[in-house]
Design a protein around this motif. Structure first.
Motif, mmCIF file in Angstrom:
data_model
loop_
_atom_site.group_PDB
_atom_site.id
_atom_site.type_symbol
_atom_site.label_atom_id
_atom_site.label_comp_id
_atom_site.label_asym_id
_atom_site.label_seq_id
_atom_site.Cartn_x
_atom_site.Cartn_y
_atom_site.Cartn_z
ATOM 1 N N GLY A 23 0.836 -1.199 0.000
ATOM 2 C CA GLY A 23 0.000 0.000 0.000
ATOM 3 C C GLY A 23 0.866 1.242 0.000
ATOM 4 N N ARG A 24 0.225 2.396 0.072
ATOM 5 C CA ARG A 24 0.968 3.657 0.155
ATOM 6 C C ARG A 24 1.558 3.809 1.557
ATOM 7 N N ALA A 25 2.820 4.191 1.639
ATOM 8 C CA ALA A 25 3.424 4.447 2.949
ATOM 9 C C ALA A 25 3.028 5.818 3.484
ATOM 10 N N LEU A 26 2.619 6.720 2.585
ATOM 11 C CA LEU A 26 2.150 8.051 2.972
ATOM 12 C C LEU A 26 0.667 8.162 2.633
ATOM 13 N N SER A 27 -0.015 9.017 3.343
ATOM 14 C CA SER A 27 -1.453 9.163 3.091
ATOM 15 C C SER A 27 -1.729 9.703 1.693
ATOM 16 N N LYS A 28 -0.752 10.433 1.131
ATOM 17 C CA LYS A 28 -0.913 10.934 -0.243
ATOM 18 C C LYS A 28 0.424 10.839 -0.956
ATOM 19 N N ILE A 29 0.404 10.224 -2.145
ATOM 20 C CA ILE A 29 1.599 10.167 -2.985
ATOM 21 C C ILE A 29 1.376 11.080 -4.190
ATOM 22 N N SER A 30 2.265 11.080 -5.173
ATOM 23 C CA SER A 30 2.138 11.972 -6.331
ATOM 24 C C SER A 30 0.834 11.695 -7.078
ATOM 25 N N ASN A 31 0.361 12.677 -7.794
ATOM 26 C CA ASN A 31 -0.927 12.565 -8.484
ATOM 27 C C ASN A 31 -0.936 11.459 -9.528
ATOM 28 N N ASP A 32 0.241 11.140 -10.096
ATOM 29 C CA ASP A 32 0.274 10.078 -11.109
ATOM 30 C C ASP A 32 0.516 8.694 -10.498
ATOM 31 N N VAL A 50 -4.757 -1.564 1.992
ATOM 32 C CA VAL A 50 -3.754 -2.505 1.509
ATOM 33 C C VAL A 50 -4.278 -3.255 0.292
ATOM 34 N N ARG A 51 -3.407 -3.397 -0.720
ATOM 35 C CA ARG A 51 -3.746 -4.172 -1.908
ATOM 36 C C ARG A 51 -3.105 -5.552 -1.805
ATOM 37 N N PHE A 52 -3.622 -6.480 -2.601
ATOM 38 C CA PHE A 52 -3.162 -7.864 -2.565
ATOM 39 C C PHE A 52 -2.891 -8.341 -3.985
ATOM 40 N N VAL A 105 3.888 -4.726 3.001
ATOM 41 C CA VAL A 105 3.303 -5.277 4.223
ATOM 42 C C VAL A 105 3.673 -6.751 4.368
ATOM 43 N N ASP A 106 3.510 -7.506 3.305
ATOM 44 C CA ASP A 106 3.871 -8.923 3.290
ATOM 45 C C ASP A 106 4.461 -9.277 1.933
ATOM 46 N N VAL A 107 5.551 -10.031 1.953
ATOM 47 C CA VAL A 107 6.094 -10.650 0.743
ATOM 48 C C VAL A 107 6.378 -12.098 1.118
#
Length: 494
Positions: free
Chosen positions: A64-73, A102-104, A139-141
């Motif tokens: 997932g994103r480590a920051l609440s907001k990443i770059s617009n793209d 979180v994505r899977f 998060v998990d690998v």
């Protein structure tokens, strides 16, 4: 040959990094995770040690994103495998600000079977090349043959889980909910039946107490009975199948021993209060072995044992269980769901249970991983929970009124329910059931340590609401619900 890997602070990997002023393992506030994840920024790459790929090997990723907001793209995570000088591009996984949690991703690696590969994950910018604030959380690998994937994941974060587990169990046995266990273990519970002395003419088949037929609707709390115990007793009354009488089975085993001491093993013993109360119920010589990782709890357990029980302690991590003698009875009270190496544990117990011996699981958690509720159970339970009055939804930890029922995966930070959903299937490879009783799809979540003290059983409304919850539990159970509490008697497969 290395066939599995799971990412954690203890695992080995190589990080091609850009110097970072903050700690690499962060817990993002906006993600619904309970433990830190590895931060990977655009331009950085993580490489893992060689893994030997099998036909069923898969790679599972949670990110997932480590920051609440990443770059617009947005940004990307590119997954590659290096083998014999060739780089195989496996997947490009996008991350955007629209990803709320979180994505899977799950990738089959069977096409690389027979090869030793270096897996790598590279963080890159989004489609317009803007790297600003592009921080990802791994998060998990986890990489393993499909049948071993959950075991590989359960082995990760061992230090974190162990520390939290020890902190929890150092105080949990002193909770007021377990005071009745303490009294029974010491033989001080006036409601307990008198002990049975086994002699040459005892009739062990008549030792189980006769059931008392009482209408569910007419049942009342016993003196000093709390909501957890009353609710459990109501549920047992409704269910046609009753739990095994371990006292009667102990008496039968003692009768068959003809005066020879029974050899009994208790694993995940803790303070062994349930075992002590059980062994008090039948006066027969017993050689008891208590096995647990916590030496302090085992020391307390010795103080509960009756005079006819000789006791030795075995301090060890039961995930690497080692035993040296066969046993007539192996007992585990609500402990297997804290263990990772289920296959090794069942195999060891099988090899050290006598051919006519038995394995007793008492109050084992066999629900979804991490003591969660499965989606159908959670949907019904949460609807019921939200309809309860405020005072029954007050959280004893936070002091706040909960607006919904929590369903967090506790195995993220502890060993609680780490492989609970695999207990029965793994057990079936080594033991056969003799008598099995299951209940509690979701009722326990209303009357656990968080909420049970909210119920005033002298209040007719609270008592009626508890009975309605029990009825809802019963209706869901008999319609195919996932029961999470198991009491069972098993014999080794020979």
């Amino acid at each position: 040959m290395v066939t599995s890997f799971a990412l954690s602070p203890e695992s080995e990997f190589v990080l091609r990094e850009i110097p970072l002023a903050v700690h690499r393992w962060l817990l993002p506030d906006h993600l619904t995770i309970m433990r830190p994840a590895l931060t990977l920024r655009t331009g950085e790459r993580i490489e893992f040690l060689p893994i030997d790929i099998q036909p069923t090997t898969v790679l599972e990723l949670r990110f997932g994103r480590a920051l609440s907001k990443i770059s617009n793209d947005g940004m990307t995570l590119s997954v590659t495998a290096l083998t014999a000088g060739t780089e195989h591009h496996l997947a490009v996984l996008p991350l955007t600000n629209d990803d709320d949690d979180v994505r899977f991703a799950r990738l089959g690696l069977g096409h690389l079977s027979g090869r030793s590969i270096h897996l790598a994950i590279t963080a890159g910018p989004g489609f317009s090349g803007d790297p600003e604030s592009d921080w990802a959380s791994l998060v998990d690998v986890t990489v393993a043959p499909a049948a071993e994937l959950s075991l590989a994941a359960a082995r990760a974060y061992a230090d974190l889980r162990r520390a939290n587990e020890i902190a929890h169990f150092s105080t949990s046995y002193d909770h007021t909910l377990y005071k009745e266990r303490d009294r029974r273990a010491k033989g001080q519970d006036h409601l307990s039946p008198p002990a049975t002395t086994i002699g040459p003419h005892a009739d062990a088949t008549s030792l189980a107490p006769a059931p008392v037929q009482v209408s569910f609707l007419d049942m009342e709390p016993l003196p000093n009975e709390d909501a957890f115990k009353f609710g459990s007793r109501l549920l047992q009354e409704m269910l046609a199948v009753k739990p095994p009488s371990f006292e009667a089975r102990l008496a039968q085993k003692a009768q068959a021993a003809h005066g020879q001491p029974l050899r009994v093993l208790s694993i995940c013993s803790g303070t062994a209060q349930v075992e002590a109360a059980l062994l008090r119920s039948v006066i027969t010589p017993v050689h008891l072995t208590l096995a647990d990782i916590n030496a302090d709890l085992l020391a307390r357990a010795l103080s509960y044992m009756p005079a006819h029980v000789s006791t030795m302690s075995l301090v060890q991590d039961l995930n690497g269980m080692k035993l040296s003698q066969p046993y007539d009875i192996v007992i585990c009270v609500s402990g297997i769901h804290h263990l990772v190496e289920l296959e090794h544990i069942w195999r060891t117990l099988h090899d050290h249970t006598k051919r006519d011996g038995e394995l007793w699981l008492i109050g084992e958690q066999v629900g979804p991983k991490g003591n969660c509720l499965a989606e159908p159970e959670y949907r019904v339970a949460n609807e019921l929970f939200c309809a309860l009055p405020d005072h029954l939804r007050r959280n004893s930890v936070t002091g706040e009124v909960d607006q919904s029922l929590s369903n967090k995966d506790l195995s993220e930070t502890t060993f609680e329910g780490i492989r609970s959903d695999e207990i029965e299937t793994s057990l079936s490879r080594f033991f056969l059931p003799i008598e099995v009783y299951k209940r509690n799809c979701f009722l326990w979540r209303f009357i656990d340590l968080i909420y049970y003290q909210n119920y005033n059983l002298s209040d007719p409304d609270d008592k009626q609401l508890l009975k309605l919850l029990v009825q809802a539990e019963y209706a869901h159970h008999i319609s195919g619900g996932w029961a999470t509490e198991l009491h069972g008697v098993y014999r080794p497969i020979y």
